[in-house]
Write a protein that holds these residues in place. Sequence first.
Motif, PDB file in Angstrom:
ATOM      1  N   VAL A  30       0.861  -1.175   0.000  1.00 52.11           N
ATOM      2  CA  VAL A  30       0.000   0.000   0.000  1.00 52.11           C
ATOM      3  C   VAL A  30       0.903   1.233   0.000  1.00 52.11           C
ATOM      4  O   VAL A  30       1.914   1.291   0.697  1.00 52.11           O
ATOM      5  CB  VAL A  30      -0.961   0.012   1.203  1.00 52.11           C
ATOM      6  N   ASP A 132      -7.093   4.367  -0.680  1.00 53.38           N
ATOM      7  CA  ASP A 132      -5.881   3.564  -0.547  1.00 53.38           C
ATOM      8  C   ASP A 132      -5.543   2.868  -1.857  1.00 53.38           C
ATOM      9  O   ASP A 132      -6.411   2.272  -2.504  1.00 53.38           O
ATOM     10  CB  ASP A 132      -6.052   2.515   0.556  1.00 53.38           C
ATOM     11  N   LEU A 134      -3.619  -0.145  -3.359  1.00 53.39           N
ATOM     12  CA  LEU A 134      -2.972  -1.434  -3.111  1.00 53.39           C
ATOM     13  C   LEU A 134      -2.435  -1.966  -4.433  1.00 53.39           C
ATOM     14  O   LEU A 134      -3.091  -1.844  -5.469  1.00 53.39           O
ATOM     15  CB  LEU A 134      -3.958  -2.431  -2.508  1.00 53.39           C
TER      16      LEU A 134
END
Length: 204
Positions: A30, A132, A134
């Motif tokens: 991440v 986020d 990823l």
Amino acid sequence: MADALLPTALLAAGDEPELVRSPATRYVAVLGAGAPGNEEYYRRMALVSDVAHSLVPDPAAPGAAARDRSVVEGQYWYPEGSAPVGIADFYSVHPVTELSYRLMVAVAQETTADDVAAARTAAASPSDTAGDVLEVVDLPEETVVQVMHHGPFADELATLDRLGRFADGAGVARSGPHREVYLVAYTAETPQDGLRTILRDPVA
């Protein structure tokens, strides 16, 4: 030079600085930015750990790959165009609030972006947010200097100084993002005296 260097295991380092070859490894990661140790940093650490637990089988399960789902690794760098920093002074030239980073957990080499997306959904991590990012990240086998740091992160500067002086003596310099391997899982509340952290820098 690389052919003559000993390989190291991903989660191994000595208490004295060494010049070795680190293994090629695939990670789920991440992205983040800002000072390590703030609230967002710990939230992202929890997120990547939760997703890794969905991706990586329990090490005790029959036939499971030998990976430790609890070990998070950090990769750190400053923005393009920043004044160069070495190994010893990595944290002392620029404000750490300017750092960008990846928090990563090693996964099977065959792991795909689709696998990560499915694991993210399955994990339903309370630390997840829509913003986020990823990703699957591959780090190549590479020449590194490394050393084991024991104890609080605030004491890393002295250990990095030792590592930097060793690199200077070996005639090599940092050639990529600084790496830290957190062998002991921790949170903001964890006492840091018992932490063990591999400080690792790719060099050329």
